[in-house]
Design a protein around this motif. Structure first.
Motif, PDB file in Angstrom:
ATOM      1  N   ALA A  44      -0.858   7.713  -1.765  1.00 57.59           N
ATOM      2  CA  ALA A  44      -1.360   6.196  -2.354  1.00 57.59           C
ATOM      3  C   ALA A  44      -0.215   5.582  -3.023  1.00 57.59           C
ATOM      4  O   ALA A  44       0.055   4.199  -2.957  1.00 57.59           O
ATOM      5  N   ARG A  45       0.662   6.397  -3.681  1.00 60.14           N
ATOM      6  CA  ARG A  45       1.837   5.757  -4.381  1.00 60.14           C
ATOM      7  C   ARG A  45       2.716   5.165  -3.257  1.00 60.14           C
ATOM      8  O   ARG A  45       3.350   4.285  -3.613  1.00 60.14           O
ATOM      9  N   ALA A  66      -1.121   3.973   8.509  1.00 53.56           N
ATOM     10  CA  ALA A  66      -0.877   5.246   9.065  1.00 53.56           C
ATOM     11  C   ALA A  66       0.743   5.447   9.676  1.00 53.56           C
ATOM     12  O   ALA A  66       1.189   6.458   9.447  1.00 53.56           O
ATOM     13  N   LYS A  67       1.306   4.410   9.896  1.00 57.24           N
ATOM     14  CA  LYS A  67       2.874   4.509  10.242  1.00 57.24           C
ATOM     15  C   LYS A  67       3.665   4.608   9.110  1.00 57.24           C
ATOM     16  O   LYS A  67       4.663   5.413   9.134  1.00 57.24           O
ATOM     17  N   ALA A  68       3.190   4.115   7.778  1.00 58.13           N
ATOM     18  CA  ALA A  68       3.987   4.362   6.721  1.00 58.13           C
ATOM     19  C   ALA A  68       3.746   6.068   6.103  1.00 58.13           C
ATOM     20  O   ALA A  68       4.710   6.431   5.460  1.00 58.13           O
ATOM     21  N   LEU A  69       2.840   6.509   6.458  1.00 63.38           N
ATOM     22  CA  LEU A  69       2.519   8.043   6.390  1.00 63.38           C
ATOM     23  C   LEU A  69       3.226   9.028   7.326  1.00 63.38           C
ATOM     24  O   LEU A  69       2.767  10.240   7.122  1.00 63.38           O
ATOM     25  N   ASP A 108      -5.238  16.252  -2.441  1.00 65.40           N
ATOM     26  CA  ASP A 108      -6.045  15.929  -1.500  1.00 65.40           C
ATOM     27  C   ASP A 108      -7.527  16.535  -1.776  1.00 65.40           C
ATOM     28  O   ASP A 108      -7.336  17.531  -2.304  1.00 65.40           O
ATOM     29  N   PRO A 109      -8.749  15.970  -1.113  1.00 66.29           N
ATOM     30  CA  PRO A 109      -8.806  14.824  -0.292  1.00 66.29           C
ATOM     31  C   PRO A 109      -8.801  13.553  -0.861  1.00 66.29           C
ATOM     32  O   PRO A 109      -9.630  13.240  -2.052  1.00 66.29           O
ATOM     33  N   TRP A 110      -8.083  12.802  -0.757  1.00 68.35           N
ATOM     34  CA  TRP A 110      -8.053  11.240  -1.106  1.00 68.35           C
ATOM     35  C   TRP A 110      -8.516  10.417  -0.131  1.00 68.35           C
ATOM     36  O   TRP A 110      -8.055  10.587   1.298  1.00 68.35           O
ATOM     37  N   GLN A 111      -9.460   9.500  -0.275  1.00 69.24           N
ATOM     38  CA  GLN A 111      -9.891   8.448   0.452  1.00 69.24           C
ATOM     39  C   GLN A 111      -9.076   7.236   0.660  1.00 69.24           C
ATOM     40  O   GLN A 111      -8.814   6.740  -0.623  1.00 69.24           O
ATOM     41  N   ILE A 112      -8.455   6.804   1.940  1.00 69.51           N
ATOM     42  CA  ILE A 112      -7.438   5.678   1.913  1.00 69.51           C
ATOM     43  C   ILE A 112      -8.328   4.849   3.049  1.00 69.51           C
ATOM     44  O   ILE A 112      -8.369   5.122   4.079  1.00 69.51           O
ATOM     45  N   ILE A 113      -9.148   3.970   2.388  1.00 71.62           N
ATOM     46  CA  ILE A 113     -10.040   3.139   3.384  1.00 71.62           C
ATOM     47  C   ILE A 113      -9.344   1.539   3.300  1.00 71.62           C
ATOM     48  O   ILE A 113      -9.325   0.956   2.495  1.00 71.62           O
ATOM     49  N   ALA A 114      -8.717   1.469   4.741  1.00 71.55           N
ATOM     50  CA  ALA A 114      -8.286   0.041   5.008  1.00 71.55           C
ATOM     51  C   ALA A 114      -9.297  -0.994   5.183  1.00 71.55           C
ATOM     52  O   ALA A 114     -10.499  -0.550   5.741  1.00 71.55           O
ATOM     53  N   THR A 115      -8.961  -2.096   4.932  1.00 69.44           N
ATOM     54  CA  THR A 115      -9.774  -3.396   5.260  1.00 69.44           C
ATOM     55  C   THR A 115      -9.550  -3.831   6.251  1.00 69.44           C
ATOM     56  O   THR A 115     -10.783  -4.764   6.810  1.00 69.44           O
TER      57      THR A 115
END
Length: 368
Positions: free
Chosen positions: A144-145, A290-293, A274-281
């Motif tokens: 997230a950071r 996804a590319k950044a990670l 984890d698990p963190w939910q990362i929910i894109a709009t």
């Protein structure tokens, strides 16, 4: 053609841990797992029973009840302070004066005046101070950071932060707990401070705070229930709740940004994992995230992650993973929350020397 010379491997940093209660966690999760980086040489505690138990468990060669004796040891690089909160300020100052690198548990000190004194003392000292916020470490929070730092999250909108833990008579049977004079505060300071640090680390500084506190779970002096409402400098809103009367213990953060919503795990003592939910709009935002990670490197949890990053900072003389500025921001919010609860009014931040609680947030604290 000769091969380039590799950089010689540095010797592990020698460590003394002061206080074998929470200090045992520093050892078990941090120093004992990072023996190539740290060499635990000394433990110090007033209890001979704890000294023996922890010393034997981790094969610590030197054990003492004297803090002054530790400071006089010329071969110790790092003094890690895990004592009750009211001892932190004088012990950190003494360790700095002795030329040591200093690690100190939360809350770092009992007032903004004291942390400003530490900041001034650090500029004159050989060593630096690393406050402890181990909950920053873990894969979920670190992802997230990264997303936020890269500007992919967009404008922050709203956050909700819950610290719902359980503390009862056994916990408060320790004489220094539950009293403003010795513990300095209750659920807001001693327990929720971790999640509140994560909030500001991800969402930035606070502009205004309002709070209500109550003591409903235990027969103690400090609060064990609290609610608060924040306005962030960005304009985002945040709500905070904390209780020590939850049958199911959780730490939960939900942060809503323009392009993504983050939801932490519920692990009460490792919310960074984890698990963190990362929910894109949108699909587009999801693809950018996804590319950044891609190639994300595993980040150890809690003290292992914190101490690994600390060692790297010491070796490179780079920024510490937690700084005095971070600790001041945390204690500034604490000061505002307690003052708001006491006065029934919203409190503006930042808080300077002219504020009535600059010298301490405790009831009846003497102004600086």
């Amino acid at each position: 053609m000769s091969k380039p010379k590799s950089k010689p491997k540095s010797k592990p940093k020698t460590v003394a841990v002061i206080g074998c209660g929470i200090g045992r966690n520093h050892i078990a999760e941090g120093y004992a797992r990072l023996r190539d980086q740290f060499d635990l040489q000394v433990i110090c505690d007033l209890s001979q029973e704890r000294l023996t138990a922890v010393g034997d468990e981790f094969s610590v060669p030197r054990r003492t009840t004297s803090f002054d004796e530790v400071l006089a040891m010329g071969d110790i690089d790092i003094v890690d302070i895990c004592t009750p909160p009211t001892l932190h300020f004088p012990q950190v100052m003494a360790a700095l004066a002795a030329g040591k690198q200093v690690v100190c548990e939360k809350p770092l000190v009992g007032s903004l005046h004291e942390i400003d004194q530490l900041t001034a003392a650090e500029t004159r000292a050989r060593g630096r101070i690393m406050p402890v916020f181990q909950y920053r470490f873990g894969n979920g929070l670190q992802k997230a950071r990264r997303i936020i730092e890269l500007g992919l999250a967009g404008k922050p909108y709203l956050a909700t932060v819950e610290t719902a833990w359980l503390r009862g008579a056994k916990y408060y049977s320790v004489p220094w707990r539950g009293r403003f004079e010795t513990e300095l505060g209750g659920a807001l300071l001693t327990h929720a401070i971790h999640s509140h640090d994560i909030l500001t680390w991800l969402m930035g500084d606070v502009a205004s705070a309002f709070a209500r506190t109550a003591t409903r779970v235990n027969t103690i002096e400090v609060e064990d229930c609290a609610v608060a409402s924040l306005v962030m400098e960005s304009g985002a809103l945040a709500s905070l709740v904390a209780t020590l009367g939850s049958a199911r213990e959780i730490s939960r953060l939900r942060l809503c940004f323009e392009h993504v919503t983050f939801e932490s795990s519920l692990a009460p003592y490792a919310p960074g994992d984890d698990p963190w939910q990362i929910i894109a709009t949108s699909p587009e935002a999801e693809a950018r995230i996804a590319k950044a990670l891609e190639g994300f490197t595993f980040v150890p949890s809690r003290f292992e992650g914190l101490m690994a990053a600390y060692h790297q900072a010491l070796e490179s003389n780079g920024p510490l993973p937690v700084t005095l500025e971070d600790a001041r921001r945390s204690l500034e919010l604490i000061t505002a929350l307690y003052h708001a609860a006491e006065t029934g009014t919203a409190v503006a931040l930042p808080i300077g020397k002219e504020h009535p609680k600059y010298g301490g947030w405790r009831p009846g604290a003497t102004p600086a």
